[in-house]
Design a protein around this motif. Structure first.
Motif, PDB file in Angstrom:
ATOM      1  N   VAL A   8       0.821  -1.214   0.000  1.00 21.60           N
ATOM      2  CA  VAL A   8       0.000   0.000   0.000  1.00 21.60           C
ATOM      3  C   VAL A   8       0.856   1.265   0.000  1.00 21.60           C
ATOM      4  O   VAL A   8       0.601   2.177  -0.802  1.00 21.60           O
ATOM      5  CB  VAL A   8      -1.016  -0.027   1.170  1.00 21.60           C
ATOM      6  CG1 VAL A   8      -1.712   1.306   1.317  1.00 21.60           C
ATOM      7  CG2 VAL A   8      -2.022  -1.143   0.958  1.00 21.60           C
ATOM      8  N   PRO A   9       1.890   1.396   0.840  1.00 23.55           N
ATOM      9  CA  PRO A   9       2.707   2.622   0.766  1.00 23.55           C
ATOM     10  C   PRO A   9       3.405   2.804  -0.584  1.00 23.55           C
ATOM     11  O   PRO A   9       3.528   3.921  -1.082  1.00 23.55           O
ATOM     12  CB  PRO A   9       3.730   2.448   1.888  1.00 23.55           C
ATOM     13  CG  PRO A   9       3.104   1.496   2.830  1.00 23.55           C
ATOM     14  CD  PRO A   9       2.277   0.588   1.994  1.00 23.55           C
ATOM     15  N   VAL A  10       3.844   1.720  -1.196  1.00 21.79           N
ATOM     16  CA  VAL A  10       4.494   1.820  -2.501  1.00 21.79           C
ATOM     17  C   VAL A  10       3.494   2.296  -3.550  1.00 21.79           C
ATOM     18  O   VAL A  10       3.791   3.184  -4.362  1.00 21.79           O
ATOM     19  CB  VAL A  10       5.119   0.468  -2.904  1.00 21.79           C
ATOM     20  CG1 VAL A  10       5.623   0.498  -4.334  1.00 21.79           C
ATOM     21  CG2 VAL A  10       6.234   0.102  -1.944  1.00 21.79           C
ATOM     22  N   LEU A  11       2.299   1.708  -3.555  1.00 21.51           N
ATOM     23  CA  LEU A  11       1.278   2.127  -4.512  1.00 21.51           C
ATOM     24  C   LEU A  11       0.857   3.576  -4.293  1.00 21.51           C
ATOM     25  O   LEU A  11       0.570   4.296  -5.253  1.00 21.51           O
ATOM     26  CB  LEU A  11       0.056   1.202  -4.422  1.00 21.51           C
ATOM     27  CG  LEU A  11       0.260  -0.209  -4.962  1.00 21.51           C
ATOM     28  CD1 LEU A  11      -0.994  -1.041  -4.735  1.00 21.51           C
ATOM     29  CD2 LEU A  11       0.648  -0.184  -6.423  1.00 21.51           C
ATOM     30  N   MET A  12       0.809   4.008  -3.042  1.00 22.91           N
ATOM     31  CA  MET A  12       0.481   5.407  -2.771  1.00 22.91           C
ATOM     32  C   MET A  12       1.502   6.334  -3.413  1.00 22.91           C
ATOM     33  O   MET A  12       1.151   7.389  -3.950  1.00 22.91           O
ATOM     34  CB  MET A  12       0.411   5.658  -1.266  1.00 22.91           C
ATOM     35  CG  MET A  12      -0.825   5.110  -0.617  1.00 22.91           C
ATOM     36  SD  MET A  12      -0.846   5.296   1.170  1.00 22.91           S
ATOM     37  CE  MET A  12      -0.569   7.028   1.368  1.00 22.91           C
ATOM     38  N   GLY A  13       2.776   5.951  -3.338  1.00 26.46           N
ATOM     39  CA  GLY A  13       3.817   6.769  -3.954  1.00 26.46           C
ATOM     40  C   GLY A  13       3.646   6.884  -5.455  1.00 26.46           C
ATOM     41  O   GLY A  13       3.938   7.921  -6.046  1.00 26.46           O
ATOM     42  N   TYR A  14       3.171   5.822  -6.098  1.00 34.64           N
ATOM     43  CA  TYR A  14       2.974   5.853  -7.541  1.00 34.64           C
ATOM     44  C   TYR A  14       1.655   6.524  -7.956  1.00 34.64           C
ATOM     45  O   TYR A  14       1.593   7.194  -8.974  1.00 34.64           O
ATOM     46  CB  TYR A  14       2.986   4.432  -8.115  1.00 34.64           C
ATOM     47  CG  TYR A  14       4.362   3.826  -8.202  1.00 34.64           C
ATOM     48  CD1 TYR A  14       5.346   4.388  -9.006  1.00 34.64           C
ATOM     49  CD2 TYR A  14       4.671   2.687  -7.480  1.00 34.64           C
ATOM     50  CE1 TYR A  14       6.613   3.834  -9.082  1.00 34.64           C
ATOM     51  CE2 TYR A  14       5.934   2.121  -7.553  1.00 34.64           C
ATOM     52  CZ  TYR A  14       6.900   2.700  -8.355  1.00 34.64           C
ATOM     53  OH  TYR A  14       8.146   2.157  -8.431  1.00 34.64           O
ATOM     54  N   LEU A  15       0.607   6.306  -7.190  1.00 38.16           N
ATOM     55  CA  LEU A  15      -0.720   6.727  -7.622  1.00 38.16           C
ATOM     56  C   LEU A  15      -1.122   8.123  -7.163  1.00 38.16           C
ATOM     57  O   LEU A  15      -1.966   8.757  -7.790  1.00 38.16           O
ATOM     58  CB  LEU A  15      -1.767   5.708  -7.153  1.00 38.16           C
ATOM     59  CG  LEU A  15      -1.575   4.283  -7.699  1.00 38.16           C
ATOM     60  CD1 LEU A  15      -2.595   3.347  -7.081  1.00 38.16           C
ATOM     61  CD2 LEU A  15      -1.668   4.270  -9.208  1.00 38.16           C
TER      62      LEU A  15
END
Length: 94
Positions: free
Chosen positions: A23-30
């Motif tokens: 989730v934190p990684v996807l937040m950085g991308y999205l």
């Protein structure tokens, strides 16, 4: 009380692992651009306006807060005690 057994525990551990890592990684991308402050969000303003007096009252009267919290906690035992007496749901025909 239901417990996590066998495969269910594996699913819970996998979900927790994804929540912490993916989730934190996807937040950085999205999430792109500037994130607006809380003071610009009308829902946040309303919730803060409601929450602050409750928080102040709770912190000023901890001896009253603890018994009220325990009363709320133990009041859940009343509905839970009656759950065992409910009839089982009807099973669909095969």
């Amino acid at each position: 009380m239901p417990t996590l057994q066998g495969g269910n525990l594996g699913y819970a551990m996998a979900a927790a692992g994804l929540a912490v890592t993916l989730v934190p990684v996807l937040m950085g991308y999205l999430i792109r651009g500037r994130i607006p402050s809380e003071s610009r969000n009308p829902l946040s303003r309303v919730l803060i306006r409601v929450y602050r007096p409750v928080l102040r009252a709770t912190l000023h009267r901890p001896r009253l807060t603890i018994p009220i919290a325990l009363l709320v906690l133990f009041s859940t035992a009343i509905p839970l005690a009656g759950v065992g007496g409910l009839p089982a749901p009807l099973k669909a025909p095969p």
